[in-house]
Design a protein around this motif. Structure first.
Motif: not given
Length: 342
Positions: A9-10, A113-114, A149, A153, A253, A255
């Protein structure tokens, strides 16, 4: 949740494959020195020295001694002694400057990720809109989501073998100022089957969305079949999309399934059950003022706001929702127990 499910999911993992159907993004590999600058907590809050003279909040963050309430504490270094030079990342800054210009002069930043949603308050606009390297450094340095992150993570993974990835990346995504919050949706995929779609903005009622419910379900389902199904590495995952005025669907995105990802208008139990039943995709929106969920802030673009998936507030809301569900089930049992038989 498995470690591999989080890894894929990166953004640098999935964006190259889904670039044609996503928001225009430039991704930069970050030097370890910049990572250490972000996680370092010693000394005053210093921004890197800008080689292009584009400073965020000039004369305040760079020079804490200029603040009226700044005092040199007892036992600290003598004022005459030279202090450590502020950090500088000229090569990274110039690359970022070029990317910002190529993306129209404004971006919002995101790590693997964030994005630093929880730090939006510190910017001059109250959003994640960045026009310079200093804007980006300020948000990243001030964000607890970014620290998660960088340091934690994989904490929720049942097969955790490492605390962080070997490399971090900065994604710069084109800034769009006029996106409509009601047109972002979270899609839930169980065993590679689209089982549910939920409106992301659940704190308000939008009659226009209700009128287009069937059309929106078909658009998003077709997008999944044409562009996502069988192309993402995980069996179970979620992805977010935005539907434009001209009926195009844009991928925002990915997740992981469960863990810190919000199920929004579903529960994870409902979604898992949906994955075992062959039927029309369950599409949920806020259909009246009575079904609004106050306090759950999920407005589009999600990366622009100060609420972070995986943040302390996110965990608090999930726990509160689970507790509410348990209380409701307990109340229903009590009512049923006291109902007259027959």
């Amino acid at each position: 949740m498995k470690q591999e499910e989080v890894t894929c999911c990166q953004i640098q993992e999935w964006y190259p494959k889904f670039k044609p159907v996503s928001i225009k993004t430039f991704i930069h590999e970050l030097p370890e020195s910049f990572i250490q600058y972000l996680v370092g907590d010693s000394g005053p809050f210093l921004l890197p020295t800008s080689v292009s003279n584009e400073d965020a909040l000039p004369n305040r963050i760079h020079k804490p001694e200029d603040e009226e309430d700044y005092q040199l504490s007892e036992g600290s270094e003598d004022e005459s002694e030279p202090s450590s030079p502020p950090p500088s990342f000229p090569e990274l800054e110039l690359k970022i400057k070029d990317s910002i210009e190529s993306l129209g002069g404004a971006v919002f930043p995101k790590l693997n990720w964030s994005s630093p949603k929880d730090a939006a308050w510190i910017s001059t606009t109250g959003t994640l809109k960045c026009t310079s390297f200093s804007d980006i450094a300020l948000l990243l340095k001030a964000s607890d989501s970014v620290v998660h992150d960088l340091c934690h993570p994989y904490d929720s993974c049942s097969d955790k073998t490492m605390s962080r990835p070997s490399q971090f990346y900065l994604a710069l995504r084109k800034w769009y100022p006029f996106l409509r919050p009601e047109m972002e949706f979270r899609c839930f995929v169980c065993s590679q089957q689209l089982v549910g779609i939920s409106q992301r903005e659940v704190t308000a009622y939008y009659p226009a969305v209700l009128e287009k419910k069937d059309e929106l379900r078909d658009l998003i389902h077709d997008f999944f079949l044409d562009n996502v199904e069988g192309k993402f590495k995980s069996e179970n995952y979620t992805f977010d999309v935005y539907v434009t005025k001209d009926r195009r669907v844009k991928l925002i995105d990915f997740n992981p399934w469960g863990a810190f990802t919000l199920p929004l208008l579903f529960t994870w139990e409902e979604l898992e059950q949906g994955g075992r039943v062959e039927e029309e995709v369950d599409f949920r929106i806020v259909e009246s003022q009575h079904t609004v969920r106050p306090g759950l802030k999920t407005a589009v673009p999600y990366d622009y706001i100060d609420m972070s998936a995986g943040s302390g507030w996110d965990q608090f809301l999930r726990n509160a929702d689970e507790e509410l569900q348990q209380q409701m089930r307990g109340l229903q049992k009590q009512v049923h127990k006291h109902l007259p038989s027959g």
